[in-house]
Design an enzyme around this catalytic site. Sequence first.
Site, short mmCIF file in Angstrom:
data_model
loop_
_atom_site.label_atom_id
_atom_site.label_comp_id
_atom_site.label_asym_id
_atom_site.label_seq_id
_atom_site.Cartn_x
_atom_site.Cartn_y
_atom_site.Cartn_z
N HIS A 38 0.86 -1.18 0.00
CA HIS A 38 0.00 0.00 0.00
C HIS A 38 0.90 1.23 0.00
O HIS A 38 1.66 1.46 0.93
CB HIS A 38 -0.92 0.01 1.23
CG HIS A 38 -1.85 1.19 1.25
ND1 HIS A 38 -3.13 1.13 0.74
CD2 HIS A 38 -1.68 2.47 1.71
CE1 HIS A 38 -3.70 2.32 0.88
NE2 HIS A 38 -2.84 3.15 1.46
N CYS A 39 0.82 2.03 -1.05
CA CYS A 39 1.69 3.19 -1.20
C CYS A 39 0.98 4.43 -0.67
O CYS A 39 -0.10 4.80 -1.16
CB CYS A 39 2.06 3.38 -2.67
SG CYS A 39 3.16 4.78 -2.95
#
Length: 410
Positions: A263-264
Amino acid sequence: LCCCEYVDRRGERNHLAACCCDCEDLDEGCERWLTCRSLPPGALERIADTIADRLRVPWFAGAVKINVSLVPPLVLLPVFLHVAALHFLLGLVILTSLPVVVLWYYYLTHRRKERTLFFLSLGLFSLGYMYYVFLQEVVPRGNVGYYQVVALTCGLILMLAALSRAKKDPGYLPTPASYKKSSHQGLPGKSVRGSSNGLHGVTTSGAASGRAVNGEAKGYSRMSAEEPEGGKRDWCAKCQLVRPARAGHCRLCGRCVRRLDHHCVWINSCVGEQNHQAFILALSFFMLTAVYGITLTLHTICRGRTPFVALFYCPGAYSDYSSALSFTCVWYCTIVTAGMGYILLIQLLNISYNVTEREARMALRDNTGRRLLGGLVIDTGQYNRGFLCNWGHFLSLGSSPPQRSAEDIV
């Protein structure tokens, strides 16, 4: 609703003119503060929720809520950079403390498992503000040609286009209809917060789930227990479905993603099967554009020196405020570019060994992977088929929809 009206978090119609009125928690807090009494438990959280809900701007179909996490970068970044341009020591202190503050905020939100638009806002506003300073302070000096400005602008546009593609569906697995219904009934607070912030909450359906019907959602739970590559499927208790191999559940998005990498926080979304290529493309365009812009600025401010030398030794940088501001922005861009370059390097190494960031973390936790290249990459050996085959597999991601059995299609 008129342009100044809105529906608050309690579902009641409210008005911007009355945003400072009718706040029992705030009134009680002020009264306790004046009388030197302590606040009751949870009072500050309730006051903060009320203030965040009332932070809105007039719009055509009613007042629009502003996400609080969007505001700090828009206000603090120009202030800090302008203060840093006043003196060399101020610049050293501010440019050293900024990464520390950003990392602290990241670990704070990561520990609480919260989604925030702070990093996306910081990244986009940094790009826009650096481009503005370049046009206002560097181009008028006459050392930057028209074609160089066009090349820098094209690189910025291409990077934003790739970023827009990376923000789309990363490959969400369809959520069963029964789970959607129970989520809407059992988690009303979470669904309201997700929709008000414009985020993909647990009950928010992505592009893939919007097209899913009951047969497709149930089809994932009826799939076989083995993948063609030999990986086993596993059951996700939160999404109530059987995940394909290499898929994972994101606790921040509340969804399962095919071939989940991570998850960026910089795009406020997951990186998975459908958007991993666009994510790498956006990072690559950013690196090329940032390095090119830094080189042009340093050639303008510190003439006769190579960019690397000018970055550390530029005697005339603080001779006037325009040069000082440009030099401060160059160092800010250099710090950000170094961080993004490290992320891109790790991504390229992982692709070369056909391992995702999630799989590398799990291998480290279970002590099942090999550390290579000084620990920069963790080779699990499960999907590694050689450099060329690994890159061929990556370039073919998302080219064909996931296959379903004949029973699922019927």
